[in-house]
Motif scaffolding. Structure first.
Motif, PDB file in Angstrom:
ATOM      1  N   ALA A   1       5.672  -3.564   7.741  1.00 24.40           N
ATOM      2  CA  ALA A   1       5.597  -2.094   7.662  1.00 24.40           C
ATOM      3  C   ALA A   1       7.001  -1.507   7.715  1.00 24.40           C
ATOM      4  N   THR A   2       7.144  -0.313   7.158  1.00 22.45           N
ATOM      5  CA  THR A   2       8.371   0.453   7.348  1.00 22.45           C
ATOM      6  C   THR A   2       7.981   1.847   7.833  1.00 22.45           C
ATOM      7  N   SER A   3       8.908   2.458   8.576  1.00 22.04           N
ATOM      8  CA  SER A   3       8.665   3.833   9.017  1.00 22.04           C
ATOM      9  C   SER A   3       9.925   4.656   8.790  1.00 22.04           C
ATOM     10  N   GLY A   4       9.775   5.956   8.961  1.00 21.08           N
ATOM     11  CA  GLY A   4      10.913   6.849   8.764  1.00 21.08           C
ATOM     12  C   GLY A   4      11.500   7.274  10.088  1.00 21.08           C
ATOM     13  N   GLY A   5      11.560   8.581  10.302  1.00 19.69           N
ATOM     14  CA  GLY A   5      12.275   9.150  11.452  1.00 19.69           C
ATOM     15  C   GLY A   5      11.761   8.738  12.809  1.00 19.69           C
ATOM     16  N   THR A   6      10.469   8.671  13.002  1.00 21.37           N
ATOM     17  CA  THR A   6       9.975   8.392  14.357  1.00 21.37           C
ATOM     18  C   THR A   6      10.003   6.896  14.677  1.00 21.37           C
ATOM     19  N   GLY A   7      10.112   6.075  13.666  1.00 16.46           N
ATOM     20  CA  GLY A   7      10.360   4.647  13.885  1.00 16.46           C
ATOM     21  C   GLY A   7       9.242   3.876  14.558  1.00 16.46           C
ATOM     22  N   GLN A   8       8.003   4.239  14.302  1.00 15.69           N
ATOM     23  CA  GLN A   8       6.881   3.579  14.985  1.00 15.69           C
ATOM     24  C   GLN A   8       6.202   2.523  14.111  1.00 15.69           C
TER      25      GLN A   8
ATOM     26  N   HIS B   1       9.949   2.064  -5.951  1.00 15.35           N
ATOM     27  CA  HIS B   1      10.926   2.609  -4.987  1.00 15.35           C
ATOM     28  C   HIS B   1      10.574   2.234  -3.550  1.00 15.35           C
ATOM     29  N   SER B   2       9.416   1.668  -3.361  1.00 12.78           N
ATOM     30  CA  SER B   2       8.914   1.437  -2.007  1.00 12.78           C
ATOM     31  C   SER B   2       9.721   0.380  -1.256  1.00 12.78           C
ATOM     32  N   GLN B   3      10.125   0.741  -0.034  1.00 17.74           N
ATOM     33  CA  GLN B   3      10.828  -0.215   0.843  1.00 17.74           C
ATOM     34  C   GLN B   3       9.838  -1.240   1.398  1.00 17.74           C
ATOM     35  N   THR B   4       8.626  -0.784   1.631  1.00 14.83           N
ATOM     36  CA  THR B   4       7.592  -1.703   2.136  1.00 14.83           C
ATOM     37  C   THR B   4       7.315  -2.789   1.107  1.00 14.83           C
ATOM     38  N   LEU B   5       7.239  -2.373  -0.157  1.00 14.96           N
ATOM     39  CA  LEU B   5       7.026  -3.349  -1.234  1.00 14.96           C
ATOM     40  C   LEU B   5       8.125  -4.419  -1.207  1.00 14.96           C
TER      41      LEU B   5
ATOM     42  N   ALA C   1       0.811  -1.231   0.000  1.00 15.56           N
ATOM     43  CA  ALA C   1       0.000   0.000   0.000  1.00 15.56           C
ATOM     44  C   ALA C   1       0.837   1.269   0.000  1.00 15.56           C
ATOM     45  N   SER C   2       2.088   1.178  -0.459  1.00 14.37           N
ATOM     46  CA  SER C   2       2.873   2.410  -0.615  1.00 14.37           C
ATOM     47  C   SER C   2       2.588   3.012  -1.978  1.00 14.37           C
ATOM     48  N   PRO C   3       2.482   4.344  -2.052  1.00 11.20           N
ATOM     49  CA  PRO C   3       2.304   4.974  -3.374  1.00 11.20           C
ATOM     50  C   PRO C   3       3.615   5.117  -4.138  1.00 11.20           C
ATOM     51  N   ARG C   4       4.747   4.659  -3.556  1.00  7.79           N
ATOM     52  CA  ARG C   4       6.050   4.920  -4.201  1.00  7.79           C
ATOM     53  C   ARG C   4       6.452   3.809  -5.176  1.00  7.79           C
ATOM     54  N   SER C   5       5.509   3.128  -5.682  1.00  4.65           N
ATOM     55  CA  SER C   5       5.689   2.052  -6.678  1.00  4.65           C
ATOM     56  C   SER C   5       6.983   1.276  -6.450  1.00  4.65           C
TER      57      SER C   5
ATOM     58  N   SER D   1       2.278  -1.954   4.614  1.00  2.05           N
ATOM     59  CA  SER D   1       2.005  -0.509   4.525  1.00  2.05           C
ATOM     60  C   SER D   1       3.135   0.265   5.179  1.00  2.05           C
ATOM     61  N   PRO D   2       3.533   1.402   4.585  1.00  2.00           N
ATOM     62  CA  PRO D   2       4.397   2.315   5.311  1.00  2.00           C
ATOM     63  C   PRO D   2       3.629   2.952   6.465  1.00  2.00           C
ATOM     64  N   ASP D   3       4.372   3.447   7.436  1.00  2.00           N
ATOM     65  CA  ASP D   3       3.794   4.206   8.538  1.00  2.00           C
ATOM     66  C   ASP D   3       3.507   5.626   8.044  1.00  2.00           C
ATOM     67  N   TYR D   4       2.246   5.981   7.973  1.00  2.00           N
ATOM     68  CA  TYR D   4       1.855   7.361   7.681  1.00  2.00           C
ATOM     69  C   TYR D   4       1.158   7.894   8.917  1.00  2.00           C
ATOM     70  N   PHE D   5       1.851   8.699   9.686  1.00  2.00           N
ATOM     71  CA  PHE D   5       1.308   9.272  10.927  1.00  2.00           C
ATOM     72  C   PHE D   5       0.761   8.186  11.846  1.00  2.00           C
ATOM     73  N   ARG D   6       1.604   7.182  12.060  1.00  2.00           N
ATOM     74  CA  ARG D   6       1.309   6.095  13.012  1.00  2.00           C
ATOM     75  C   ARG D   6       0.151   5.205  12.615  1.00  2.00           C
TER      76      ARG D   6
HETATM   77  C1  LIG Z   1       2.407  11.329   4.426  1.00  2.00           C
HETATM   78  C2  LIG Z   1       3.532  10.628   5.134  1.00  2.00           C
HETATM   79  C3  LIG Z   1       3.466  10.437   6.499  1.00  2.00           C
HETATM   80  C4  LIG Z   1       4.510   9.798   7.174  1.00  2.00           C
HETATM   81  N1  LIG Z   1       4.428   9.658   8.532  1.00  2.00           N
HETATM   82  C5  LIG Z   1       5.455   9.083   9.188  1.00  2.00           C
HETATM   83  C6  LIG Z   1       5.415   8.975  10.610  1.00  2.00           C
HETATM   84  O1  LIG Z   1       4.479   9.388  11.265  1.00  2.00           O
HETATM   85  N2  LIG Z   1       6.461   8.379  11.222  1.00  2.00           N
HETATM   86  C7  LIG Z   1       7.546   7.908  10.529  1.00  2.00           C
HETATM   87  O2  LIG Z   1       8.485   7.387  11.147  1.00  2.00           O
HETATM   88  N3  LIG Z   1       7.606   8.003   9.191  1.00  2.00           N
HETATM   89  C8  LIG Z   1       6.604   8.575   8.498  1.00  2.00           C
HETATM   90  N4  LIG Z   1       6.653   8.686   7.141  1.00  2.00           N
HETATM   91  C9  LIG Z   1       7.808   8.096   6.429  1.00  2.00           C
HETATM   92  C10 LIG Z   1       7.490   6.705   5.865  1.00  2.00           C
HETATM   93  O3  LIG Z   1       6.842   5.874   6.797  1.00  2.00           O
HETATM   94  C11 LIG Z   1       8.787   6.012   5.455  1.00  2.00           C
HETATM   95  O4  LIG Z   1       9.532   6.817   4.586  1.00  2.00           O
HETATM   96  C12 LIG Z   1       8.500   4.653   4.841  1.00  2.00           C
HETATM   97  O5  LIG Z   1       9.673   3.865   4.860  1.00  2.00           O
HETATM   98  C13 LIG Z   1       8.026   4.785   3.397  1.00  2.00           C
HETATM   99  O6  LIG Z   1       7.745   3.510   2.905  1.00  2.00           O
HETATM  100  P1  LIG Z   1       7.784   3.186   1.338  1.00  2.00           P
HETATM  101  O7  LIG Z   1       9.238   3.271   0.914  1.00  2.00           O
HETATM  102  O8  LIG Z   1       7.271   1.803   1.266  1.00  2.00           O
HETATM  103  O9  LIG Z   1       6.933   4.173   0.652  1.00  2.00           O
HETATM  104  C14 LIG Z   1       5.642   9.321   6.453  1.00  2.00           C
HETATM  105  C15 LIG Z   1       5.700   9.534   5.072  1.00  2.00           C
HETATM  106  C16 LIG Z   1       4.677  10.176   4.410  1.00  2.00           C
HETATM  107  C17 LIG Z   1       4.767  10.409   2.902  1.00  2.00           C
END
Ligand SMILES: Cc1cc2nc3c(=O)[nH]c(=O)nc-3n(C[C@H](O)[C@H](O)[C@H](O)COP(=O)(O)O)c2cc1C
Length: 222
Positions: free
Chosen positions: A119-126, A14-18, A8-12, A83-88
């Motif tokens: 799932a994958t997340s970015g900076g907050t790591g949740q 490039h998606s790490q979740t994919l 469910a990542s929109p990054r086709s 799914s990537p983490d989008y706002f938890r």
């Molecule tokens: C709209 C949006 C909201 C996000 N919210 C969070 C977040 O709350 N915490 C976090 O750690 N990362 C957040 N991220 C970062 C993504 O979770 C992270 O880059 C993830 O690895 C992306 O996965 P993908 O490569 O499969 O698209 C957010 C990214 C986007 C575009």
């Protein structure tokens, strides 16, 4: 044995979740499963408008890509949800798909299936908040949860490599669970309670939710 991966990542590509979803599918294939991947952001899936026709008639009024995907979900033995983490939480695209499955939850249509969530997340790591959510939701649909994994991308490539290996092993476990029809006892107790709850709920609304009521009657528990 058929396993459907849903990313469910929109990054086709490039998606790490994919990549994690694909690693699970690779693991499942190594144990003999047939796999298929659906990238839901490439599909046209409209919002549920809560009309209730799925409850009363067993079909959705929307003419989009969901019914074909739904058939694949309902005929798979195993599911991999990513799914990537989008706002938890999961992405809006994943949530939109889940909302279209109200009939499946009322009739516990994922009973007998097994699911792995990633799932994958970015900076907050949740990312665990996302996998925990998916674990709860898929169990609520009636599916056993084989396991889940994920990674915070801020931890770097090594952590991602480790997550990929965990995902591969979960794919092997998923295929083995399906083959052995494994029972997870604690999950089984939750499922039993859910079946009783939804059967009673549908029975209470049997006039409006006629199709679902007939389904539970066919199951011998209406
Ligand atoms: C709209 C949006 C909201 C996000 N919210 C969070 C977040 O709350 N915490 C976090 O750690 N990362 C957040 N991220 C970062 C993504 O979770 C992270 O880059 C993830 O690895 C992306 O996965 P993908 O490569 O499969 O698209 C957010 C990214 C986007 C575009």
């Amino acid at each position: 044995m058929k396993i459907l991966g849903i990313s469910a990542s929109p990054r086709s590509s490039h998606s790490q979740t994919l990549k994690l979803v694909e690693a699970v599918l690779d693991g499942a294939r190594s144990k003999g499963a047939r796999t298929e991947l659906a990238v839901i952001c490439t599909l046209n899936i409209e919002f549920c408008n809560a009309c209730g026709v799925c409850h009363s008639k067993g079909r959705c009024v929307k003419k989009d890509d969901f019914p074909a995907l739904y058939r694949k979900i309902l005929t798979a033995d195993g599911l991999v949800m990513g799914s990537p983490d989008y706002f938890r939480s999961v992405t809006a695209q994943m949530k939109t798909m889940i909302d279209r499955m109200a009939y499946a939850v009322h009739c516990q249509l994922l009973t007998g299936k097994y699911t792995v969530n990633v799932a994958t997340s970015g900076g907050t790591g949740q990312y665990r908040q996302v996998t925990d959510y998916l674990n709860r939701i898929m169990l609520n649909f009636g599916s056993f949860i084989t396991g889940s994994t994920g990674v915070s991308m801020r931890q770097g490539p090594r952590a991602f490599g480790n997550a990929g290996r965990r995902a591969f092993r979960l794919g092997e476990d998923l295929a083995e669970d399906i083959g052995a029809k494994r029972t997870y006892q604690a999950q089984g107790r939750i499922m039993e309670a859910n079946r009783a709850y939804f059967r009673d709920l549908v029975t209470m609304h049997k006039v409006d939710w006629a199709h679902e009521y007939k389904y539970w009657q066919r199951m011998g528990k209406g």
